[in-house]
Design an enzyme around this catalytic site. Structure first.
Site, short mmCIF file in Angstrom:
data_model
loop_
_atom_site.label_atom_id
_atom_site.label_comp_id
_atom_site.label_asym_id
_atom_site.label_seq_id
_atom_site.Cartn_x
_atom_site.Cartn_y
_atom_site.Cartn_z
CE1 TYR A 107 36.69 16.23 25.36
CE2 TYR A 107 38.02 17.17 27.11
CZ TYR A 107 37.12 17.33 26.08
OH TYR A 107 36.67 18.58 25.76
CE1 TYR A 146 39.63 20.06 29.68
CE2 TYR A 146 37.27 19.63 29.44
CZ TYR A 146 38.50 19.99 28.88
OH TYR A 146 38.57 20.27 27.55
NE ARG A 156 38.38 25.52 27.62
CZ ARG A 156 37.78 25.27 26.45
NH1 ARG A 156 38.07 24.17 25.80
NH2 ARG A 156 36.91 26.11 25.94
CG HIS A 159 34.08 22.67 26.11
ND1 HIS A 159 34.82 22.58 27.27
CD2 HIS A 159 34.76 21.96 25.18
CE1 HIS A 159 35.91 21.87 27.03
NE2 HIS A 159 35.90 21.47 25.78
CG HIS A 161 35.35 20.07 21.30
ND1 HIS A 161 36.35 20.98 21.09
CD2 HIS A 161 35.55 19.59 22.56
CE1 HIS A 161 37.13 21.05 22.16
NE2 HIS A 161 36.68 20.21 23.06
#
Lengths: 241, 186
Positions: A107, A146, A156, A159, A161
């Site tokens: 991120y 990740y 995770r 995905h 959000h």
């Protein structure tokens, strides 16, 4: 507005507040049951966002943070679908915001220190306003899975959000979209906070070859349902009178 | 019967700022440098501006430093009709150092059947479904006592009260413990 109502939320369909396998919930879950009341003008109203409130590249994560002429790295995808209420009625003119990791699972956030490198051409956020029929569409790159600190070896699934507005603030929702076929879905403590497989399946986007653009970009279909349907509830109440 | 079920909620996670308040995440240039919901009061209404501040505490009494809050409130006349110079919706993050979330807004008005109040929605890592609560104002005791939703909270209603401070009002929200704030399912 006429006799506007909103159906109660089915709390058994959503994750409960306390889900110990997702460790962060332990200290952040209220112990009391939330109190219910019939929504008032406060909950039945909500902010509105015009098409002019967003920029032309806001829905294109491949380009909206890229340097001039640059493109984000990763598998190019369209994410599209319909924003609707529980009766399947499209919700037009609603703000949909997305954020995600880059193709390496990193991120662009001060607090993410994962090994995977940042992509100088990828910011990871986008937004759009749903169309007349509730349809929406983004262009982005497929995010990577990740690892995350949860006390074990937890990863995770890939995905995206989603933050979504409805007509009334009571419909406000944040959720996550997953990708068909990802083996991490079944293993992820955050996904598995959702009590039923049926509910989880509604968050899994399907490869949509019909919307794929040949030699350019693949497409995934993800429909979003917000609670409520004034009409249905109103009919039910009529019957009860 | 409804044809579809509501999409199930998932946590906003620790990186909610990227999508909702990009400048807080360090993406200062996104969306023209303007985080959505940052400005509620425009200059024409500046004289009525107050600060409404929050801290949100976890079960250990630590303030959340990665939460995102949204507020939705009536204007000074108590209605959701357009008020010149005012946006009814605000969005902000809790500060990464202090945990303080600050909204520059106006005090909402009351109506005969509703004391002045602000709807608050909290999302963060560890919160699986956004938490909804209401803020009432400690210096509006008479109106609060007549408000049906304030009364619904009975002996826990004081957990909904923001207290007057120099710049406006401050409200502490407790996710757990003896002072656990009343949350609503509406």
């Amino acid at each position: 507005m006429t006799d506007q109502r909103i159906a109660p939320r089915d709390l058994d369909w959503h994750p409960p507040a306390l889900t110990p396998r997702y460790r962060s919930s332990i200290l952040r879950s209220p112990k009391h049951k939330p109190l219910s009341y019939a929504p008032t003008a406060t909950e039945l109203s909500g902010p509105t966002f015009g098409h002019d409130s967003i920029g032309p590249l806001d829905d294109d994560l491949i380009q909206n943070y890229a340097r001039s002429g640059g493109l984000a790295i990763g598998p190019r995808i369209i994410v599209h679908g319909k924003l609707m209420d529980e009766n399947g009625r499209g919700l037009p003119g609603k703000l949909i915001e997305v954020w995600q990791a880059n193709a390496g699972g990193r991120y662009r956030h001060k607090k993410d220190g994962y090994l995977a490198p940042l992509d100088e051409n990828f910011g990871g956020c986008g937004r759009c306003i749903s169309g007349e029929d509730g349809s929406y569409s983004f262009r982005t790159i497929q995010p990577g899975p990740y690892p995350w600190p949860n006390g074990g070896n937890d990863w995770r699934p890939a995905h995206i959000h989603f933050s979504v507005f409805g007509d009334g603030f009571a419909q406000r929702l944040i959720t996550q979209m997953y990708f068909e076929g990802d083996p991490h879905i079944a293993l992820c403590p955050i996904v598995q906070t959702i009590p039923s497989k049926a509910a989880i399946n509604t968050l899994v986007a399907r490869l949509d070859m019909d919307a794929t653009i040949p030699m350019d970009i693949r497409a995934y279909r993800f429909d979003i349902v917000l609670r409520g349907s004034s009409a249905t509830v109103f009919e039910n109440q009529m019957e009860g009178r | 019967m409804t044809a579809h079920k509501e999409s199930p909620s998932q946590t906003a996670g620790p990186y909610v700022h990227i999508g909702c308040t990009p400048s807080v995440a360090g993406l200062s240039g996104m969306y023209g440098g303007k985080d959505p919901g940052r400005t509620m009061v425009h200059p024409s209404l500046a004289a009525s501006k107050i600060a409404l501040t929050f801290r949100v505490y976890d079960g250990d009494g630590e303030p959340l430093k990665d939460a995102m809050l949204e507020i939705w409130q009536a204007g000074p006349d108590g209605s959701f009709n357009q008020t010149d110079g005012f946006e009814n919706w605000g969005r902000g993050a809790t500060d990464a150092e202090t945990g303080l979330a600050t909204f520059e807004t106006v005090k909402p008005g009351g109506l005969p059947d509703a004391a002045p109040h602000v709807l608050v929605w909290i999302v963060a890592r560890g919160i699986n479904l956004g938490l909804t609560t209401r803020v009432y104002f400690a210096d509006e005791a008479e109106q609060n006592a007549k408000d049906p939703i304030y009364r619904l909270a009975k002996d826990r209603a004081t957990t909904l009260l923001a207290r007057p401070v120099e710049a406006g009002y401050h409200h502490d929200i407790y996710l757990q413990g003896e002072l656990e704030t009343v949350f609503f399912d509406v």
